[in-house]
Design a protein around this motif. Structure first.
Motif: not given
Lengths: 288, 256, 332
Positions: C302-319
């Protein structure tokens, strides 16, 4: 007197392991300008490969070490091309999180493959026991470790100072744009340097398996020591980290011997003071 | 409005063995509108950096109202009233235009250390922020992130931040660079609204802008002052024309 | 970089009214939790405590741009202060929590003042070394801390002399919820203040902040001390809720975990802590007990994917999803 020499000897042996593992980290962090907390993963893997080849397949020690070094270097090359290169230029926080993620994944895989317990290394007979050296009984293994370490270091320093590859690394650490403008293929250089650094870490991990025990907790447990060597030594160099590693090996060994009740407190306090005093490590001190 | 005179005496700067600025004696008086021109590489930006404290001179002195400020750093000089814009835009990219300007306003007015009252409730400072934004014509994008602005409007934001610090002396390093020529009058309009007491030093390649703005022009060539005078005198100076021959596309002839 | 706002998107006036009305809802729902999820109070309390801790970290990581891998050092200082005081007979929860905040803040002042003049790897190393130092001291000073066995005999008296820390953990739950609410209001006020804005300026471009006359070191030390006090408060809460203090509260593991929880939710967003901490702790509660290897494998991926694909975490994705929806509506 005997105690002093014994501590000196154990400290240098310990420092040598720290140096072999950390030198690649210093070069890659300075070269690519990234924070990589996961370097211990490669040392751990080198240790596992060495121990497994020896204990289960009966491969001779030196051959097993070489195999670990080569396999991990290849893995390092692949990981650099696949993952690490996406981190160049990213925020420090991203690099920290990514490398923690890599630590978790590799520790979990190691645990699944080898179980949670430390893997003891079965040393070959010629490394067991003691030898007499300067009128002292010293453990053969550590003596070999120091000798082997110096041989690797001699080769490494020669390569860094005299070969084209070394010159390219030094040039790119100094000024990446300039290096690119004179035709250095930094992409390839990064991958090769990363492979070399991880290979050396694997060598250090295998060689030091009797000092730093090989277990899934390895990358997290010793990360602070590898980083200390790099931070105290300074980034992008291969000689300053040697001084730092030996210094820390000696200080830690002496402290554990004379002041066991203080334990590792001294080493962290020492690092704290050094970094406040010389934020760029002892390289800064040498320059000024 | 306080005023101040900025002066250099025997200013020298070399990088290694390469002299960049040699023996510059220069005065900028209160209320003056002066332009600094010269061919590329003449040392104009280095000179500005020596005035702001970004660089230290190799020898010579910088004086503000006859006080030696040569040893003061950038932050101190700003507090004494030397404001500047950067040739290369330096903003807070992920903050809004309003936040960008408010940061400068709040530092200048000494409220930036306030911990508990909302920034938006600091009415006088917010009003001043909005007034500055209006003055540079960015009201429509006040809540947009600075990095999303087109380059030209980022330059205007730079000017707003510089003005927020209530400078007595304003150094504008190519404020119109990147702004389409047709819009450079916006910069001129802003400059026209500045309080009359502020001394302004403008560095630009846009000769149209320079000649419409400046009352005095200093020409710098190879790190030395080559000529000084009114726009009419400079335009008529055959030596200046010669220096600028290779640069005639800037329209020195047309401007005269 | 993406253009997602770090200060939250600018909402039109009408929906800000709505938001004000909606604000108490999650708090009330949480307060009602013991009614429909009895037995989960201890876990819920743990989550509340960690949210306080994560909020304190967000001030550093999300707002001031100070990446620290040693925040547990300050949490642990608070936990041990409160715990040790109670062992020596000072057992009032609020008094010991206050002392814990003071001690943690003082620790933060000393370390922060020394460390924050450095940056990048050096600063990161110093934050780590500072926490390792505190950990080793607690580890060796067994006469005071109990060392590896943890601090024994921790016992706090009733809250306001009325509400005893009961076996089910009801008191601890409401106490933690109340503290979290106050901390939330304080942090929200702080980040909206001129000081809070200037922190983001330092994070974005510290050279430019210096050039507009900002005393950067002073601001960074102040926020470090505030963050330390809040981390110490979280530590004290932990000690009071569990009536125990272990070395884990000072560990590198905790420093790493809290950073992961914050990033998972989204740093620099105030609400990131409220999303990331429960997500992490529920998952850990479900998965880690069964098989720690799988838990770490999943977390690492999850951490690796988060850094590679979705910076900003869950709220970042939601935004980003919200922004896409709004754009589509705007186009229609």
């Amino acid at each position: 007197m005997t105690t002093a020499i014994t501590i000196l000897f154990f400290g240098i042996a310990y420092g040598m392991i720290l140096y072999l593992i950390s030198v690649g980290l210093s070069v890659t962090m300075g070269l690519m300008n990234i924070v990589n907390l996961a370097h211990g993963v490669f040392a751990m893997l080198g240790g596992y490969i060495t121990v497994t080849l020896m204990n289960h397949l009966g491969v001779p020690f030196l051959l097993a070490l070489a195999a670990g070094c080569v396999l991990v270097a290849i893995l390092g090359f692949v990981l650099e091309r696949l993952l690490y290169r996406h981190l160049y230029g990213r925020s420090e926080l991203d690099q920290v999180l990514f490398s923690i993620g890599l630590i978790f994944v590799s520790a979990a895989l190691a645990r699944i493959a080898w179980g949670p317990l430390a893997q003891p290394i079965e040393l070959p007979d010629y490394l067991k026991g003691q030898v007499e050296f300067l009128g002292l009984e010293l453990p053969t293994y550590r003596l070999a470790l120091v000798g082997f370490g110096f041989a690797v270091i001699a080769g490494l320093w020669f390569g860094f100072d005299r070969t084209l590859f070394g010159a390219r690394i030094r040039a790119t650490v100094n000024n990446r744009e300039m290096a690119q403008s004179v035709g250095i293929d930094t992409d390839r250089l990064f991958a090769l340097a990363f492979a070399l650094g991880t290979g050396l870490a694997a060598l250090g991990g295998g060689l030091g398996a009797d000092v730093l025990a090989i277990a899934p907790t390895y990358p997290l447990q010793y990360i602070i020591y590898f980083l200390i060597v790099v931070a105290v030594g300074g980034l992008g160099d291969i000689k300053a980290p040697f001084l730092a590693a030996i210094l820390i090996g000696l200080a830690d060994t002496a402290c554990r011997y004379f002041l066991p009740e203080v334990g590792a407190i001294f080493i962290f306090a020492f690092v704290f003071v050094v970094l406040i005093w010389l934020p760029a490590g002892i390289m800064q001190w040498r320059r000024s | 409005m306080e005023t101040a005179t900025l002066e250099t005496r025997g200013l020298n700067k070399s990088f290694g063995s390469v002299p960049v600025i040699t023996d510059v004696d220069f005065v900028l008086r209160p209320g003056e509108r002066r332009a600094l021109i010269g061919p590329n590489g003449a040392g104009k930006t280095t000179f500005v950096n020596l005035l702001t404290g970004n660089l230290r001179p190799t020898s010579g002195r910088v004086l503000l109202d006859d006080h030696d400020i040569t040893e003061l750093d950038e932050a101190r000089r700003i507090r004494q009233g030397i404001g500047r814009t950067f040739q290369i835009t330096s903003l807070f990219p992920m903050l809004t235009v309003r936040e960008n300007v408010f940061l400068a306003v709040s530092e200048c007015e000494g409220i930036a250390g306030n911990l508990f009252r909302s920034a938006l409730r600091h009415r006088p400072q917010i009003e001043r922020t909005d007034e500055l934004i209006r003055r540079v014509g960015l009201s429509d994008v006040a809540n947009t992130h600075a990095q999303l602005l087109p380059y030209g409007r980022q330059r205007l934001l730079e000017i707003a931040i510089a003005l927020a610090l209530r400078p007595k002396i304003l150094l504008l390093d190519e404020p119109a660079a990147g702004i389409p020529t047709a819009d450079s009058h916006v910069v001129l309009d802003i400059l026209a609204t500045l309080p009359k007491d502020i001394a302004v030093l403008l560095i630009d390649h846009d000769m149209d802008l320079v000649f419409r703005f400046a009352q005095q022009i200093t020409v710098m060539v190879q790190g030395s002052i080559f000529a000084q005078g009114s726009p009419r005198e400079i335009a008529a100076d055959p030596r200046v024309r010669e220096v600028y021959l290779g640069d005639s596309k800037h329209g020195l002839a047309a401007a005269s | 970089m993406t253009a997602v706002s770090t200060s939250g998107p600018a909402y039109p006036a009408a929906s800000s009214q709505l938001r004000r009305l909606a604000l108490p809802l999650p708090w009330l729902a949480t307060a009602a939790l013991p009614l429909f999820l009895p037995g989960y109070e201890p876990l819920a309390t743990q989550i509340l405590v960690m949210i306080v801790f994560a909020l304190s970290l967000d001030l550093l990581v999300g707002y001031a741009g100070i990446v620290t891998l040693g925040h547990a050092g300050l949490f642990g200082m608070g936990a041990y202060t409160a715990g040790i005081l109670s062992v020596y007979g000072i057992t009032d929860p609020l008094l010991t929590a206050g002392c814990a905040m003071l001690v943690a803040a003082a620790t933060g002042l000393v370390f922060g003042w020394a460390m924050l003049r450095t940056k990048d790897l050096t600063l990161l190393m110093l934050t780590m070394a500072s926490a390792f130092l505190l950990y080793e001291i607690a580890n060796k000073a067994t006469w005071l801390t109990g060392g590896e066995d943890g601090l024994q005999g921790v016992n706090f008296s009733s809250l306001f002399g009325t509400f005893a820390f009961d076996f089910r953990g009801i008191t601890a739950f409401y106490y933690s919820l109340a503290v979290l609410f106050v901390v939330f209001l304080a942090v929200r006020a702080l980040i909206a203040s001129p000081f809070g804005w200037s922190l983001r300026g330092i994070r974005e471009n510290s050279a430019r902040m210096a050039a507009i006359g900002c005393p950067i070191l002073k601001r960074r030390v102040i926020v470090y001390v505030i963050s330390a006090a809040l981390a110490g408060l979280a530590g004290a809460l932990q000690a009071q809720a569990t009536q125990f203090v272990a070395l884990y509260s000072l560990s590198f593991e905790l420093s790493g975990n809290i950073l992961i929880m914050l990033i998972l939710g989204g740093s620099g967003r105030l609400y990131g802590a409220f999303i990331g901490v429960p997500a992490f702790m529920f998952a850990q509660d479900l998965l880690a007990k069964q098989d720690p290897a799988n838990w770490f494998l999943g977390l690492g991926i999850i951490l690796i994917v988060l850094v590679m694909l979705a910076p900003g975490g869950i709220l970042g994705i939601a935004e980003r999803v919200m922004a896409a929806i709004r754009r589509r509506r705007g186009a229609a």
